[in-house]
Motif scaffolding. Structure first.
Motif, mmCIF file in Angstrom:
data_model
loop_
_atom_site.group_PDB
_atom_site.id
_atom_site.type_symbol
_atom_site.label_atom_id
_atom_site.label_comp_id
_atom_site.label_asym_id
_atom_site.label_seq_id
_atom_site.Cartn_x
_atom_site.Cartn_y
_atom_site.Cartn_z
ATOM 1 N N SER A 1 86.830 93.166 63.759
ATOM 2 C CA SER A 1 86.289 92.735 65.061
ATOM 3 C C SER A 1 86.119 93.913 66.003
ATOM 4 C CB SER A 1 87.210 91.680 65.684
ATOM 5 O OG SER A 1 87.216 90.492 64.927
ATOM 6 N N TRP A 2 87.100 94.814 66.005
ATOM 7 C CA TRP A 2 86.991 95.975 66.888
ATOM 8 C C TRP A 2 85.780 96.842 66.539
ATOM 9 C CZ3 TRP A 2 89.005 95.525 71.269
ATOM 10 C CH2 TRP A 2 90.294 95.060 71.485
ATOM 11 N N THR A 3 85.446 96.942 65.257
ATOM 12 C CA THR A 3 84.304 97.778 64.882
ATOM 13 C C THR A 3 83.000 97.264 65.472
ATOM 14 O OG1 THR A 3 83.998 96.548 62.798
ATOM 15 C CG2 THR A 3 85.348 98.550 62.719
ATOM 16 N N GLU A 4 82.923 95.965 65.746
ATOM 17 C CA GLU A 4 81.716 95.407 66.363
ATOM 18 C C GLU A 4 81.518 95.963 67.769
ATOM 19 O OE1 GLU A 4 79.533 93.584 64.777
ATOM 20 O OE2 GLU A 4 80.796 93.573 62.977
ATOM 21 N N LEU A 5 82.622 96.365 68.396
ATOM 22 C CA LEU A 5 82.574 96.903 69.760
ATOM 23 C C LEU A 5 82.572 98.425 69.791
ATOM 24 C CD1 LEU A 5 82.910 96.171 72.890
ATOM 25 C CD2 LEU A 5 85.354 96.582 72.507
ATOM 26 N N LEU A 6 83.301 99.047 68.863
ATOM 27 C CA LEU A 6 83.642 100.462 68.996
ATOM 28 C C LEU A 6 82.953 101.397 68.013
ATOM 29 C CD1 LEU A 6 87.480 100.031 69.664
ATOM 30 C CD2 LEU A 6 85.647 100.348 71.347
ATOM 31 N N THR A 7 82.044 100.897 67.202
ATOM 32 C CA THR A 7 81.262 101.767 66.327
ATOM 33 C C THR A 7 79.785 101.625 66.672
ATOM 34 O OG1 THR A 7 81.073 100.089 64.583
ATOM 35 C CG2 THR A 7 82.972 101.564 64.484
ATOM 36 N N PRO A 8 78.991 102.646 66.427
ATOM 37 C CA PRO A 8 77.587 102.645 66.858
ATOM 38 C C PRO A 8 76.753 101.509 66.285
ATOM 39 C CG PRO A 8 78.277 104.865 66.303
ATOM 40 C CD PRO A 8 79.386 103.966 65.876
ATOM 41 N N ASP B 1 85.989 90.827 70.557
ATOM 42 C CA ASP B 1 85.087 91.953 70.794
ATOM 43 C C ASP B 1 84.015 91.586 71.818
ATOM 44 O OD1 ASP B 1 82.479 91.313 68.712
ATOM 45 O OD2 ASP B 1 84.402 90.414 68.194
ATOM 46 N N GLN B 2 83.557 90.333 71.803
ATOM 47 C CA GLN B 2 82.554 89.891 72.771
ATOM 48 C C GLN B 2 83.122 89.871 74.190
ATOM 49 O OE1 GLN B 2 79.037 88.733 72.623
ATOM 50 N NE2 GLN B 2 79.525 89.187 74.758
ATOM 51 N N SER C 1 89.227 100.812 63.119
ATOM 52 C CA SER C 1 88.637 99.995 64.182
ATOM 53 C C SER C 1 87.603 100.732 65.011
ATOM 54 C CB SER C 1 89.741 99.478 65.110
ATOM 55 O OG SER C 1 90.632 98.634 64.423
ATOM 56 N N GLY C 2 87.671 102.064 65.019
ATOM 57 C CA GLY C 2 86.760 102.848 65.841
ATOM 58 C C GLY C 2 87.334 103.274 67.175
ATOM 59 N N PHE C 3 88.659 103.100 67.365
ATOM 60 C CA PHE C 3 89.286 103.561 68.606
ATOM 61 C C PHE C 3 89.249 105.088 68.670
ATOM 62 C CE2 PHE C 3 91.237 99.321 68.597
ATOM 63 C CZ PHE C 3 91.168 98.996 69.947
ATOM 64 N N ASP C 4 89.447 105.608 69.886
ATOM 65 C CA ASP C 4 89.423 107.049 70.121
ATOM 66 C C ASP C 4 90.817 107.666 70.154
ATOM 67 O OD1 ASP C 4 86.469 107.303 70.740
ATOM 68 O OD2 ASP C 4 87.074 105.820 72.219
ATOM 69 N N GLY C 5 91.846 106.825 70.161
ATOM 70 C CA GLY C 5 93.201 107.360 70.227
ATOM 71 C C GLY C 5 94.213 106.246 70.195
ATOM 72 N N MET C 6 95.494 106.635 70.304
ATOM 73 C CA MET C 6 96.576 105.661 70.285
ATOM 74 C C MET C 6 97.683 106.091 71.241
ATOM 75 S SD MET C 6 98.044 106.458 66.416
ATOM 76 C CE MET C 6 96.397 106.454 65.688
ATOM 77 N N TYR C 7 98.372 105.084 71.793
ATOM 78 C CA TYR C 7 99.513 105.332 72.677
ATOM 79 C C TYR C 7 100.674 104.471 72.211
ATOM 80 C CZ TYR C 7 98.692 100.918 75.264
ATOM 81 O OH TYR C 7 98.550 99.590 75.627
#
Length: 460
Positions: free
Chosen positions: A282-289, A236-237, A320-326
């Motif tokens: 780990s993703w939530t550290e980057l993708l959530t407020p 995330d860093q 994780s806080g992502f906005d979508g998926m592909y």
């Protein structure tokens, strides 16, 4: 009597060949084996309890949300003596990892080694070594430009021209006849990206080429988004640093792609390949407020799209806080995410949870030039029918965006780039015959225009 028996035997043989050929053709249009055989060592996360989405995330639109207004991803430009409505909802994955002696002092990626199977017994029954360009390249098809270098400015210009060729459409009936009007599609190139000084296992760093890609794309009214690859040590860093670097360095370029969300925000869109390798915590550290590295509500906010491979990844992506998926993979049945039969359910999950679903389609799949043991995942092109079947499946779920795998992933045989017939003393390459070298560019244009028209109907 003997003559009649011979005729009957010949007729039976021809009938058997016909039935076999038909069955093999139909096989390419149906799901086949699972994904696991091609991805040994793929980490499987245990089930995690779903967590509620935190406030402040970008709200992305489903067709129902868009019905109150017009499409917000069509942008009108003026190009010399013609008016263009450019449709930026078809995204094409693009690779910069190729090299040739003229530009790089050696071949890069065209000489890709044969990847051994992880089971020694199976590996022993297949060829080993590496390819020897220019006659023997790591692909089942042969490019019209030959085994080129991604550093060659002429190659880059030719690629943009091909993508533009796939984009230029006929005059729109509802526009004034005094104007030569076009509906341009396939307007976003999704660039496979590694940080400065970093490359895949068989390539060399290419981040220094990004400015040239952006400049060339701008000359052809193409936008550029970034496909962040799973380099060693991605956290995330480091992702925060990557996003900051990309936006600071390229965010002001006219070719830099931004997506308008249903809330009216205009944000960069990032695809994150193999996102499942990093756990949701780990993703939530980057993708959530409230994350320690959060980009939400900052100048580095964006629309972040994760890769869905297994069914469980849907919930991890949400948590994780992502906005979508592909889905990326061009082989129907190759994974849960790439199986057409699952797209309706994935889309429903995304609509329910305010996520963007971006299905990926491709013209076919054949990677046996680098994975000689993986023939069971081959999907024959059937002269374009496989591509059209995939495109129809994607449009049937009414997505906001469709991605194409790929413009030039030659190793996996998913390219829509121009290819030519080629025969050497040791190899006979596949080709697009009886169609022309630009067949898949033309199909892309036709279906992108169909997508544009259909989307207008959905919005009524």
């Amino acid at each position: 009597m003997t003559r009649m028996r011979r005729k009957a035997a010949v007729a039976l043989l021809l009938f058997t060949i016909f039935i076999f050929g038909t069955m093999m053709g139909l096989r390419t249009l149906k799901p086949s084996d699972g994904f696991s055989d091609l991805a040994p060592g793929m980490e499987r996360f245990g089930d995690r309890p779903d967590r509620k989405r935190l406030d402040g995330k970008v709200a992305l639109a489903s067709p129902d949300l868009f019905r109150s207004g017009g499409s917000d991803t069509k942008v009108v430009f003026t190009k010399s003596d013609r008016d263009s409505s450019i449709f930026y909802d078809v995204h094409i994955f693009y690779y910069l990892w190729y090299g040739s002696p003229a530009m790089d002092n050696k071949y890069i990626h065209w000489d890709h080694p044969l990847v051994p199977h992880w089971d020694p017994k199976i590996a022993a029954s297949h060829a080993q070594g590496r390819h020897a360009p220019p006659e023997d390249i790591a692909s089942s098809f042969y490019p019209e430009l030959g085994p080129y270098s991604s550093r060659d400015p002429n190659v880059l210009e030719a690629h943009m021209a091909q993508i533009e060729e796939a984009a230029s459409g006929p005059q729109q009936p509802d526009r004034p006849s005094s104007l030569v009007s076009y509906c341009e599609c396939a307007g976003v190139l999704v660039l496979s990206w590694y940080p400065p000084g970093v490359a895949d296992d068989h390539g060399e760093p290419t981040e220094d080429l990004v400015p040239a890609v952006l400049d060339a794309a701008q000359r052809h009214s193409i936008k550029v988004a970034f496909h962040i690859q799973p380099y060693k040590g991605r956290t995330d860093q480091s992702m925060h640093d990557n996003i900051k670097y990309i936006i600071d360095r390229y965010g002001k370029h006219e070719a830099f792609y931004r997506f308008r969300t249903s809330t009216g925000q205009i944000l960069p869109l990032f695809y994150v390949y193999d996102s499942y390798l990093t756990p949701p915590d780990s993703w939530t550290e980057l993708l959530t407020p409230t994350g320690s590295q959060s980009v939400r509500g900052t100048p580095y906010d964006g629309v972040f799209v994760a890769l869905v491979v297994e069914e469980r990844h849907k919930h991890d992506i949400l948590a994780s806080g992502f906005d979508g998926m592909y889905t990326y993979f061009a082989s129907n049945g190759f994974s849960f995410g790439s199986s057409h039969q699952n797209w309706k359910a994935i889309k429903a999950f995304c609509d329910t949870n305010n996520l963007l679903f971006i299905p990926s389609v491709g013209p076919g799949y054949v990677d046996t030039a680098v994975r000689p043991w993986n023939n069971h995942n081959t999907r024959n092109r059937v002269n374009g029918r496989y591509y059209e079947t995939s495109l129809q499946a994607a449009l049937s779920v009414r997505p906001e965006i469709v991605t194409i795998t790929s413009f030039n992933q030659w190793h996996e045989g998913t390219q829509i780039e121009r290819a030519v017939p080629k025969k050497t003393a040791e190899r006979l390459y596949l080709d697009y015959l009886p169609n022309q070298a630009d067949h898949y560019l033309q199909l892309t244009r036709q279906w992108a225009q169909t997508f544009s028209r259909e989307k207008d109907k959905w919005l009524m």
